[in-house]
Write a protein that holds these residues in place. Sequence first.
Motif, PDB file in Angstrom:
ATOM      1  N   GLU A   1       0.814  -1.215   0.000  1.00 38.61           N
ATOM      2  CA  GLU A   1       0.000   0.000   0.000  1.00 38.61           C
ATOM      3  C   GLU A   1       0.852   1.271   0.000  1.00 38.61           C
ATOM      4  N   LEU A   2       1.959   1.266   0.733  1.00 43.65           N
ATOM      5  CA  LEU A   2       2.768   2.473   0.856  1.00 43.65           C
ATOM      6  C   LEU A   2       3.887   2.574  -0.170  1.00 43.65           C
ATOM      7  N   TRP A   3       4.208   1.466  -0.834  1.00 40.15           N
ATOM      8  CA  TRP A   3       5.449   1.425  -1.610  1.00 40.15           C
ATOM      9  C   TRP A   3       5.272   0.821  -3.004  1.00 40.15           C
ATOM     10  N   ALA A   4       4.661  -0.347  -3.092  1.00 42.49           N
ATOM     11  CA  ALA A   4       4.605  -1.068  -4.365  1.00 42.49           C
ATOM     12  C   ALA A   4       3.390  -0.703  -5.202  1.00 42.49           C
ATOM     13  N   ARG A   5       2.382  -0.148  -4.595  1.00 43.16           N
ATOM     14  CA  ARG A   5       1.163   0.212  -5.333  1.00 43.16           C
ATOM     15  C   ARG A   5       1.460   1.350  -6.310  1.00 43.16           C
ATOM     16  N   PRO A   6       1.023   1.242  -7.574  1.00 44.24           N
ATOM     17  CA  PRO A   6       1.329   2.302  -8.549  1.00 44.24           C
ATOM     18  C   PRO A   6       0.876   3.687  -8.104  1.00 44.24           C
ATOM     19  N   GLY A   7      -0.221   3.753  -7.354  1.00 46.40           N
ATOM     20  CA  GLY A   7      -0.722   5.041  -6.909  1.00 46.40           C
ATOM     21  C   GLY A   7       0.173   5.742  -5.905  1.00 46.40           C
ATOM     22  N   ALA A   8       1.156   5.023  -5.372  1.00 54.20           N
ATOM     23  CA  ALA A   8       2.069   5.615  -4.385  1.00 54.20           C
ATOM     24  C   ALA A   8       3.374   6.062  -5.012  1.00 54.20           C
ATOM     25  N   TRP A   9       3.377   6.309  -6.328  1.00 52.95           N
ATOM     26  CA  TRP A   9       4.614   6.600  -7.057  1.00 52.95           C
ATOM     27  C   TRP A   9       5.322   7.870  -6.565  1.00 52.95           C
TER      28      TRP A   9
END
Length: 925
Positions: A308-316
């Motif tokens: 959620e904080l790192w690998a999710r594309p939305g957290a770029w």
Amino acid sequence: MDSYTELKEMIPDGSDPNLYPSMSGNNPAPIGFEGQDEAQRASNLYPSVADDTPAPIGFESQVRDELQENGADDSTIVNMGSSEEENEKATLFFRDGKRKIDFVLAYEPDEEDEDEEKKRYRRSTFEKNIVDDGLILEHEDKETSKNGKTYFTKVHVPWKTLTRYAELLNVNMPLAENDMHTEFADYFESCWNKIPSPFELDEDVLPEETDYFTAPFNRSRIDQFIIKDKDTFFTNAQRSKICYEILSRAHFTDDDEEDDRHNKKFGIRKLLDNQTYNAAYPLHDGRYHSEHSLLTVGKDNDRHLLYELWARPGAWFKYQPLDQIRNYFGEKIGIYFTWLGFYTTMLIPAATLGVIVFIYGLATILDDIPSSEICDNPTIGNYTMCPMCDKRCTYWRLSISCAYSRATYLFDNNATVFFSVFMALWATFFHEFWKRKQAEIDYEWDVADFEEGEETVRPEYEATVNRRRTNPVTRKEEPFVPLFSKCIRYFTSFSVLLLFLALVIAAVFSVILYRIVMSAFLYGSPDNFIKSRATFISSISAACINLVIIMVLNMLYQKIAYFLTELEQHRTLTEWEDAFTFKMFLFQFVNFYSSIFYIAFFKGKFVGRPGGFNRSLLDTRQEECDPSGCLIELCIQLGIVMVGKQIINNITEILIPKLMVWFRSRQSLKEKSDEKVYSRWEQDYNLASMPALGLFGEYLEMVIQFGFVTIFVAAFPLAPLFALLNNIIEIRVDAYKFATQWKRPLAERAQDIGIWYGILRGISAIAVISNAAIIAFTSEFIPKLVYKYGYSPDQTLSGYTNFSLSNFQVQYLEPESVPDKMNIEIFGNVTQCRYRGYFAEDPMNPGRYNYTMAFWHILAAKLAFVVIFENLVVFCTWLVMYLIPDMPYEVKLQMLRENFLAKEALFNAEAKQKTGLRQSDRAST
């Protein structure tokens, strides 16, 4: 009869000879339960459905049916695990629900394989030996797996074994809470935190962790360490590392241990290589996605938090949770992502200034006098130019080069020189600030002295080296390679290395021949559209071919470098990785940069002149540059190779793992029955494996990119921008692979980025020389400067085009250079043509052409510029290195405080021991 009924009937009378050993008879008891009687073993391995203990994994529905038949109430049936997610979470532990699974060994027997009996013997012996070393095992039959063919052996490291190996491996553990905070740092941090930032991670989701002083773990002083909970004292990464240390050294035959080592019959890696086991891996902490919001409910597990904080594309756009990455994947992977994030951040000012330089070129392109003369001046635009190749090429008008000259100015203007100096200084700042950052994480992650004191001998080194000697430091006997053997091995490796480097040069040479042939063909085309764009077409097509050759040769070089590094027999993993890295980078450096160096420093420099062309290369005329120079061709080559490589790598890094996961899990996903739980160990088994070379490919990709950004930035100011955009994507693609598509990698320790730092420093040194040479010898900056202040009557560039072109009497053309078609209807009776260069006909010797005085003035100015540029950059580099300390002052204080506490703890332990001895003496008297 279903599988569950069969399983019940096997207890305790029947048995499965492979995985569920009999409770009676001569068959051995299950590994880890040898000291229990039959009833105890049956209770532990196959929990009774009448108890409150969990049902056997994969048979929950049958247990529910039996409970209903026996009249159990609904609450009992619900509580036994009706939720698929709860059942999946249960598979992170042994069947008792308490002992954590630290490692998993998986295998798929093939009864048709003639070696299957040997493999079964190896597995049995290996598992017996690791149990003797302190591990606890639990088995899962293939009937419980979704695919119905994979056996799993689950491994747990008990507390006693953890503490023993933590001491052997010098694992640093919490000793006291960090009480060192400087007033300035606290004030600065409090002021900074008041400024809202969209890049910061939410403190509600990721609260700040307590910082501790640490010391190497010691069982005799265990009461001095902060142990709040034995189950969480060692992180999952540390537990899996300790487990792997045992697995990597256990032998799998009943031979004498010394003979076993000489025959290479030990270690899990060998068992994986010979397919005795299909996979060996630590488990992920659970699912990476959840139906619940991270903000409202919180994290399900550490993997979910990282996604959620790192690998999710939305957290770029968010900062990376580096401490959590280190805790989950280990220091080695944590350092890689720290370095990648730091490098990406440092690219922001370089990319910004590069865009400004490019915009400046766009804004002033119409004000450039030389290109305007070519495009707009009817006299200069109608200059008759000499043929660009033999026979097929005819005369042409200079105006055809209009678009080429405009494009060249975008990257060859006054701002480029300033940008080159900036990038040289940027590289120095990058190295110096990274040293400071590395000093911080070395201390915070307890790896400052790792390589000197903790690194052990490679198992492969122990297996292949027969000679032994006493280590002068540890006073223990270990393998030893004599000097004469090292010399022979290194000489062989170096010879093979040179051979394949020559192969790279041959590949570049073939591309050069293609460019010569293609240019001659296009310039001879009757179509004016093709003829006017011959240089563009040949450059772009040659760059694409070169990119394909580069990607193909990369796969070959990796295998060769691996073989040569194994041949050299390196003692530790760090030594092995450094040697392999050096070979692969040397291959890649020549592979990626050789064609670019050719265009930058050789193309058009040794062509000769009309009537005296240089034909030393296969008796053919060499390539020429456009009258506007070769810089735009260099830019095209850089753009295609750099950007094309990034696109190909990102696509393969996303698609290949996903395809591998889909292919491996397709059989399991076909199983729709609720009778079997899709266990965590099977889900992870179906994930793709991290490459055997670990992070090598990731580092190599970034270091090659660093070379593009620094070595050739004078020709391509947009390189930092493309690198920045790629790295923003690269961080999240790599994070997505690690968190979702790959098995959890082994948590390895590392002190720094290894030999890559030295390579980066070497690239920066090469970049200073390269950029100085590109500006001086490839761009038109120096010739324009000399003309403007030495030859121009009005101190402008008006007339520069005529100044840079020489006249040639066509009657002196060599026979092989005379065009097949004169095109008299277009050019009339041509008596002289113009060409790029500084030549003049000798009035005393008609037909002989000599360099003009302007040529020597320009050459002297170029050499002077290189010397001044390099010395200026070197001085600024030294000044930056002098002014910026390698280690922050706060880190120095904390290290001194930690060393003090460690000594104090040791003295207290000694004092306590002496007190105990005195008390015992008094009691005895």
